[in-house]
Design an enzyme around this catalytic site. Sequence first.
Site, PDB file in Angstrom:
ATOM      1  N   ASP A 147       2.826  12.334  -3.409  1.00  0.00           N
ATOM      2  CA  ASP A 147       1.924  12.825  -1.244  1.00  0.00           C
ATOM      3  C   ASP A 147       3.035  13.664  -1.978  1.00  0.00           C
ATOM      4  OD1 ASP A 147      -0.068  11.668  -1.242  1.00  0.00           O
ATOM      5  OD2 ASP A 147       0.274  10.754   0.397  1.00  0.00           O
ATOM      6  N   ASP A 158       4.716   6.890  10.269  1.00  0.00           N
ATOM      7  CA  ASP A 158       4.852   6.078  10.648  1.00  0.00           C
ATOM      8  C   ASP A 158       5.684   4.415  10.713  1.00  0.00           C
ATOM      9  OD1 ASP A 158       3.754   5.575   8.379  1.00  0.00           O
ATOM     10  OD2 ASP A 158       1.372   4.691   8.690  1.00  0.00           O
ATOM     11  N   ASP A 201      -1.173   7.323  -6.716  1.00  0.00           N
ATOM     12  CA  ASP A 201      -0.937   8.710  -6.145  1.00  0.00           C
ATOM     13  C   ASP A 201       0.415   9.413  -5.486  1.00  0.00           C
ATOM     14  OD1 ASP A 201      -0.899   8.194  -3.432  1.00  0.00           O
ATOM     15  OD2 ASP A 201      -3.288   8.653  -3.538  1.00  0.00           O
TER      16      ASP A 201
HETATM   17  P1  ATP Z   1      -1.679   3.974   0.204  1.00  0.00           P
HETATM   18  O1  ATP Z   1      -1.254   3.215  -0.468  1.00  0.00           O
HETATM   19  O2  ATP Z   1      -2.487   3.073   0.885  1.00  0.00           O
HETATM   20  O3  ATP Z   1      -1.959   5.186   0.489  1.00  0.00           O
HETATM   21  P2  ATP Z   1       0.256   5.367   2.161  1.00  0.00           P
HETATM   22  O4  ATP Z   1       1.162   4.616   3.210  1.00  0.00           O
HETATM   23  O5  ATP Z   1       0.718   6.398   0.837  1.00  0.00           O
HETATM   24  O6  ATP Z   1       0.368   4.508   1.584  1.00  0.00           O
HETATM   25  P3  ATP Z   1      -1.492   7.218   3.315  1.00  0.00           P
HETATM   26  O7  ATP Z   1      -2.269   7.640   3.841  1.00  0.00           O
HETATM   27  O8  ATP Z   1      -1.466   8.061   1.581  1.00  0.00           O
HETATM   28  O9  ATP Z   1      -0.360   6.467   2.379  1.00  0.00           O
HETATM   29  O10 ATP Z   1      -0.019   8.454   4.080  1.00  0.00           O
HETATM   30  C1  ATP Z   1       1.139   8.402   2.620  1.00  0.00           C
HETATM   31  C2  ATP Z   1       2.018   9.174   4.216  1.00  0.00           C
HETATM   32  O11 ATP Z   1       2.144   9.351   5.391  1.00  0.00           O
HETATM   33  C3  ATP Z   1       2.953   7.482   4.555  1.00  0.00           C
HETATM   34  O12 ATP Z   1       3.043   6.285   3.803  1.00  0.00           O
HETATM   35  C4  ATP Z   1       3.049   7.718   5.815  1.00  0.00           C
HETATM   36  O13 ATP Z   1       4.092   8.041   5.546  1.00  0.00           O
HETATM   37  C5  ATP Z   1       2.279   8.725   6.826  1.00  0.00           C
HETATM   38  N1  ATP Z   1       1.183   8.550   7.299  1.00  0.00           N
HETATM   39  C6  ATP Z   1       0.005   8.388   7.275  1.00  0.00           C
HETATM   40  N2  ATP Z   1      -0.594   8.111   8.276  1.00  0.00           N
HETATM   41  C7  ATP Z   1       0.571   7.472   9.357  1.00  0.00           C
HETATM   42  C8  ATP Z   1      -0.062   7.341  10.315  1.00  0.00           C
HETATM   43  N3  ATP Z   1      -0.888   7.485  11.031  1.00  0.00           N
HETATM   44  N4  ATP Z   1       0.855   7.904  11.291  1.00  0.00           N
HETATM   45  C9  ATP Z   1       2.415   7.956  10.649  1.00  0.00           C
HETATM   46  N5  ATP Z   1       3.103   8.387   9.742  1.00  0.00           N
HETATM   47  C10 ATP Z   1       1.623   8.080   8.997  1.00  0.00           C
HETATM   48 MG    MG Z   2      -1.138   6.893  -0.009  1.00  0.00          MG
END
Ligand code: ATP
Ligand code: MG
Length: 414
Positions: free
Chosen positions: A46, A131, A44
């Site tokens: 964001d 993060d 996806d």
């Molecule tokens: P995935 O492929 O699992 O979706 P993702 O990195 O996109 O990995 P998401 O949960 O969709 O994970 O989160 C989107 C973004 O938001 C992350 O890439 C990160 O930049 C930020 N993020 C998510 N969770 C946290 C957290 N607990 N603390 C700080 N930043 C976070």
């Molecule tokens: Mg994501």
Amino acid sequence: MKNIDLPVSKAARDVVATLQEAGFETYIVGGAIRDILLGREPKDFDIATAATPENVRAVFGRRSCRIIGKRFRLVHVFGGGQLFEVSTFRRAPEKTGAEKRPGAVRGVENDHLIVADNDFGTAKEDAFRRDFTVNALFYDPIKGAIIDHTGMGVADIKSQKVRAIGDPALRFAEDPVRMLRALKLVAQFDFELDNETENALFANLPLLSCAAPSRLSLELEKILLSSYGDRHFEVFHDYGLLKYFLPQLNANWGTPERKRALALLFERNCRVEENVYRNSISLATALLALPFVEKRLTGASGNVYAADQVDADAISRELDRLFAPLTLMIRLKCAAQKILELLPKMVYTSGNGREFMRQHAYCHTREAAIILGIIAGGNGDQLDQRWLKGSENTRDNDRKKPPRKRRPAGGSKR
Ligand code: ATP
Ligand code: MG
């Protein structure tokens, strides 16, 4: 700043363009950019923007978007048949505080835990409250520019490093779920933790018991849906995190049931990756629990229990036990349970598979049939065929592929 044309979805680009045209600085952020730079297809996109949730709603109109969330308010924008999470730039929150919850490990207190995360900020502040460096890249698809505010995101992707932004110990204390997220990157991409991040993780693992179970349950669902689920559990175990996440699975690590559970999950993950079967979280849940249910009902695993031993209550209790202290969504638990109830009936039913499928909910029967195919492995096509022949959800040609060999595992740390 580098100029580069990344393959982002047209719909995501359109959402960014619409917000930029309305005067708001806007980027595609986070996991999608990381995944593209790693040569993977993002699941996806964001989007982060200077627009507040109300601004976003005013730009797209009430029909195309919805403001959601309390702890973290964001907007779901629908465009080009896709759903996008659009969040306003935030800065690191000032409000932190101790939180205790029932069941938290005694003596584990956390004064740094973030309790609200809604202070809006600039794009740069937003990058620094994320993060890990590899998750903090911003991409402007209109200009074709990657913005690496931490200065290390692109390099860390190249060298496959998970590096917390700022002081890792503080970042883990602020939000212990970040430790689990760090190890997800290890499991999924074979990344390594940088030294400081790794030391902070080992020192702070017990804080995970301060994390809200609802957030951990959400992470569990994502892991079960991922085609690296088996690898995630292995990495969590290697780093000592599993005992704070799924203590029952951890306690059973040396047992044949656990080994069979992860082997089955691995086989399913290969088939999902190869597009043999559609991804299904209830199937993954049932598969992980199956050997433990076998053991509970018959005293041993590997037998898909005898037909007269379908004890629905016992299956329900085993599912609760295996995933405690997390709770599966009710719908997910019911689906997994139905599949687990159907399995022995199908094994011991003689006659027409289609007739049986007509008598039971199609989706559960189909998923139970897929599990029987996975259990039977490469030589068990007969079982597989009996239930799946004619099902429009499987691709016969693909199904005849031999089972895949295990992916090369990343070096584990412990
Ligand atoms: P995935 O492929 O699992 O979706 P993702 O990195 O996109 O990995 P998401 O949960 O969709 O994970 O989160 C989107 C973004 O938001 C992350 O890439 C990160 O930049 C930020 N993020 C998510 N969770 C946290 C957290 N607990 N603390 C700080 N930043 C976070
Ligand atoms: Mg994501």
